[in-house]
Design an enzyme around this catalytic site. Structure first.
Site, PDB file in Angstrom:
ATOM      1  N   HIS A 161      -7.789  -0.745   5.011  1.00 45.78           N
ATOM      2  CA  HIS A 161      -6.719   0.219   5.845  1.00 45.78           C
ATOM      3  C   HIS A 161      -6.532   1.394   4.806  1.00 45.78           C
ATOM      4  O   HIS A 161      -6.681   2.410   5.157  1.00 45.78           O
ATOM      5  CB  HIS A 161      -5.208  -0.727   5.916  1.00 45.78           C
ATOM      6  N   HIS A 180       4.871  -4.606  10.759  1.00 42.49           N
ATOM      7  CA  HIS A 180       5.235  -4.043  11.974  1.00 42.49           C
ATOM      8  C   HIS A 180       5.117  -4.799  12.974  1.00 42.49           C
ATOM      9  O   HIS A 180       4.562  -6.059  13.076  1.00 42.49           O
ATOM     10  CB  HIS A 180       4.212  -2.950  12.483  1.00 42.49           C
ATOM     11  N   HIS A 221       1.014  -1.249   0.005  1.00 43.50           N
ATOM     12  CA  HIS A 221      -0.206   0.183   0.121  1.00 43.50           C
ATOM     13  C   HIS A 221       0.744   1.291  -0.098  1.00 43.50           C
ATOM     14  O   HIS A 221       2.035   1.153   0.066  1.00 43.50           O
ATOM     15  CB  HIS A 221      -0.877  -0.110   1.194  1.00 43.50           C
ATOM     16  N   HIS A 224       1.574   4.200   1.995  1.00 42.26           N
ATOM     17  CA  HIS A 224       1.659   4.682   3.088  1.00 42.26           C
ATOM     18  C   HIS A 224       3.426   4.769   3.193  1.00 42.26           C
ATOM     19  O   HIS A 224       4.088   3.803   2.679  1.00 42.26           O
ATOM     20  CB  HIS A 224       1.365   4.155   4.440  1.00 42.26           C
ATOM     21  N   ASP A 256       6.122   4.701   5.281  1.00 43.10           N
ATOM     22  CA  ASP A 256       6.394   3.906   6.051  1.00 43.10           C
ATOM     23  C   ASP A 256       6.678   2.428   5.268  1.00 43.10           C
ATOM     24  O   ASP A 256       7.608   1.485   5.872  1.00 43.10           O
ATOM     25  CB  ASP A 256       6.266   3.764   7.250  1.00 43.10           C
ATOM     26  N   HIS A 257       6.083   2.359   4.000  1.00 39.85           N
ATOM     27  CA  HIS A 257       6.016   1.035   3.373  1.00 39.85           C
ATOM     28  C   HIS A 257       6.693   1.449   1.851  1.00 39.85           C
ATOM     29  O   HIS A 257       7.230   0.463   1.139  1.00 39.85           O
ATOM     30  CB  HIS A 257       4.848   0.376   3.213  1.00 39.85           C
ATOM     31  N   ASP A 282      -0.138  -3.940   6.019  1.00 40.55           N
ATOM     32  CA  ASP A 282      -0.837  -3.112   7.502  1.00 40.55           C
ATOM     33  C   ASP A 282      -2.293  -3.745   7.560  1.00 40.55           C
ATOM     34  O   ASP A 282      -3.227  -3.098   8.306  1.00 40.55           O
ATOM     35  CB  ASP A 282      -0.980  -1.841   7.334  1.00 40.55           C
TER      36      ASP A 282
END
Length: 257
Positions: A114, A169, A55, A57, A59-60, A131
């Site tokens: 999400h 995570h 996805h 975001h 942090d990915h 996530d």
């Protein structure tokens, strides 16, 4: 033939590296930053064969630009609804991602909730769930509806019990504390807490888990269980809640736990 290596990144992320030693290649899942990946590839003399993004975001995806700069011909896979920069291969439901001479292809499983374009990548027994599904938990419902989120989770829960869950995570221990709050008599949760505490004390990842274990200990996969339904109904003070209502209340409860 394939090895899966977790690279800790940022605060509590994992970048997953799938290594094909005989070919000297690697596929990277959700590179939130580039430096751990580049260091690993250099240390092990591996060529980057592909990047899988579950996805959008940061942090990915935050490391994709640098990885593409370092490996200009690398294939980058992601759902078009996510508008992830540098995607070379937009993916859709049921698509198979195959790398030359690799033993397994990855199937694309859309799991909105999400984010609307969130996908999981699956090549039995490996599931990269981003996530959407965490160890003993699930992601926050940012864009989708509760119905979408529950449907996505139940789609993943239908995979074989030995499916290995590689999520984005290290949230497992905190999620298990919430799970125990929901089901204080669940012995599987208590046992998993002990095992997870031991792993974390030894600086080991709590992942992967298995789908069979998640179905025993993850409250978001247990919304049809009587113990979870009664706990939620007692909390909100309403009887006769639907499964979607139970899930939504559970997710809101976790948001403030």
């Amino acid at each position: 033939m394939l090895k899966i290596i977790p690279l800790p990144a940022l605060k509590d992320n994992y970048i997953w590296v799938v290594v094909n030693d005989p070919l000297g290649q690697a596929v990277v899942v959700d590179p939130g930053e580039a430096s751990p990946v580049l260091d690993f590839l250099n240390q092990h003399s591996l060529k980057l064969a592909g990047i899988l993004a579950t996805h959008k975001h940061a942090d990915h995806t935050g490391g994709i630009r640098e990885l593409v700069d370092a490996c200009p011909r690398v294939a980058v896979y992601g759902h078009p609804a996510e508008n992830i920069p540098f995607v070379t291969h937009p993916v859709t439901q049921g698509e198979m991602i195959a790398f030359d001479q690799w033993p397994d292809a990855f199937s694309v499983i859309p799991v909105p909730g999400h984010t609307l374009g969130h996908v999981a990548f699956y090549a039995h027994p490996m599931l990269f769930s981003g996530d959407m599904l965490f160890g003993a938990g699930c992601g926050r419902q940012f864009e989708g509806t509760a119905e979408q989120m529950l449907s996505s989770l139940e789609q993943l829960a239908a995979l074989p019990p030995d499916t290995e869950v590689y999520c984005g995570h290290e949230y497992t221990l905190a999620n298990l504390q919430f799970a125990l709050h929901i089901e204080p008599a669940n012995e599987d949760i208590k046992q998993r807490i002990e095992q997870t505490e031991t792993l974390r004390r030894n600086h080991q990842p709590s992942l992967p888990s298995t789908m069979g274990l998640e179905k025993k200990t993850n409250p978001f996969l247990r919304c049809r269980q009587k113990s979870v339904i009664l706990r939620v109904e007692n909390e909100v003070g309403r009887k006769g809640m639907s499964t979607v209502e139970v899930f939504h209340a559970l997710r809101e409860w976790k948001n403030n736990f």
